[in-house]
Design a protein around this motif. Structure first.
Motif, mmCIF file in Angstrom:
data_model
loop_
_atom_site.group_PDB
_atom_site.id
_atom_site.type_symbol
_atom_site.label_atom_id
_atom_site.label_comp_id
_atom_site.label_asym_id
_atom_site.label_seq_id
_atom_site.Cartn_x
_atom_site.Cartn_y
_atom_site.Cartn_z
ATOM 1 N N UNK A 78 0.821 -1.192 -0.001
ATOM 2 C CA UNK A 78 -0.072 0.111 0.029
ATOM 3 C C UNK A 78 0.759 1.324 -0.075
ATOM 4 N N UNK A 79 2.013 1.116 0.823
ATOM 5 C CA UNK A 79 2.639 2.458 0.873
ATOM 6 C C UNK A 79 3.642 2.492 -0.460
ATOM 7 N N UNK A 80 3.895 1.468 -1.060
ATOM 8 C CA UNK A 80 4.529 1.607 -2.491
ATOM 9 C C UNK A 80 3.352 2.246 -3.581
ATOM 10 N N UNK A 81 2.079 1.908 -3.299
ATOM 11 C CA UNK A 81 1.185 2.333 -4.396
ATOM 12 C C UNK A 81 0.814 3.820 -4.120
ATOM 13 N N UNK A 82 0.940 4.168 -2.583
ATOM 14 C CA UNK A 82 0.859 5.860 -2.276
ATOM 15 C C UNK A 82 1.951 6.690 -2.800
ATOM 16 N N UNK A 83 2.957 6.049 -2.967
ATOM 17 C CA UNK A 83 4.134 6.749 -3.428
ATOM 18 C C UNK A 83 4.174 6.757 -4.896
ATOM 19 N N UNK A 84 3.872 5.781 -5.612
ATOM 20 C CA UNK A 84 3.758 5.805 -6.839
ATOM 21 C C UNK A 84 2.669 6.705 -7.533
ATOM 22 N N UNK A 85 1.717 7.046 -6.587
ATOM 23 C CA UNK A 85 0.577 8.028 -7.103
ATOM 24 C C UNK A 85 0.518 9.658 -6.409
ATOM 25 N N UNK A 86 1.904 9.745 -5.830
ATOM 26 C CA UNK A 86 2.048 10.873 -5.168
ATOM 27 C C UNK A 86 2.086 12.133 -6.497
ATOM 28 N N UNK A 87 1.090 13.116 -6.053
ATOM 29 C CA UNK A 87 0.794 14.391 -7.055
ATOM 30 C C UNK A 87 -0.125 13.920 -8.333
ATOM 31 N N UNK A 88 -0.502 12.778 -8.400
ATOM 32 C CA UNK A 88 -1.545 12.159 -9.385
ATOM 33 C C UNK A 88 -2.755 12.704 -8.664
ATOM 34 N N UNK A 89 -3.015 12.218 -7.503
ATOM 35 C CA UNK A 89 -4.551 12.407 -6.815
ATOM 36 C C UNK A 89 -4.472 13.890 -6.018
ATOM 37 N N UNK A 90 -5.439 14.692 -6.466
ATOM 38 C CA UNK A 90 -5.452 15.990 -5.884
ATOM 39 C C UNK A 90 -6.335 16.349 -5.030
ATOM 40 N N UNK A 91 -7.379 15.333 -4.775
ATOM 41 C CA UNK A 91 -8.180 15.547 -3.753
ATOM 42 C C UNK A 91 -8.701 14.153 -3.153
ATOM 43 N N UNK A 92 -9.009 13.856 -1.856
ATOM 44 C CA UNK A 92 -9.178 12.711 -1.362
ATOM 45 C C UNK A 92 -10.440 12.679 -0.423
#
Length: 100
Positions: A78-92
């Motif tokens: 999960x941490x790997x996915x979060x790092x991979x998507x940094x800056x892609x997701x702008x609102x959560x």
């Protein structure tokens, strides 16, 4: 059982860019299936409505316990996915709730 639902908006200068980034989010989270102990179900969908107030992607997961959900937050995959998507997701947006 704990249900964990997350919705995101993604970045992109055009609708095509946003669609590509939403697909990137979808692929990344689909890769978590079978990797997380206690994760019973994982679905991820992309918005098809096109309304201006819709989020771009939604993640629906079910965990066998609150502890499994807490462990998921720190799981290396999960941490790997979060790092991979940094800056892609702008609102959560997130909702967690218990069901019987």
């Amino acid at each position: 059982m704990i249900k964990h639902i997350v919705m995101w908006n993604v970045q992109g200068a055009t609708a095509q860019d946003r669609a590509a980034n939403a697909q990137r989010v979808k692929r990344a989270f689909e890769g978590l299936r079978e990797q997380i102990p206690g994760l019973l179900r994982l679905e991820i969908g992309l918005d098809e409505s096109g309304v201006d107030y819709a989020c771009d992607a939604v993640l629906y997961t079910e965990f066998d316990s609150r502890e499994s959900l807490a462990d998921y937050a720190h799981h290396p995959a999960h941490i790997r996915v979060r790092h991979e998507l940094e800056g892609v997701r702008i609102a959560r947006y997130q909702v967690d709730f218990e069901t019987l």
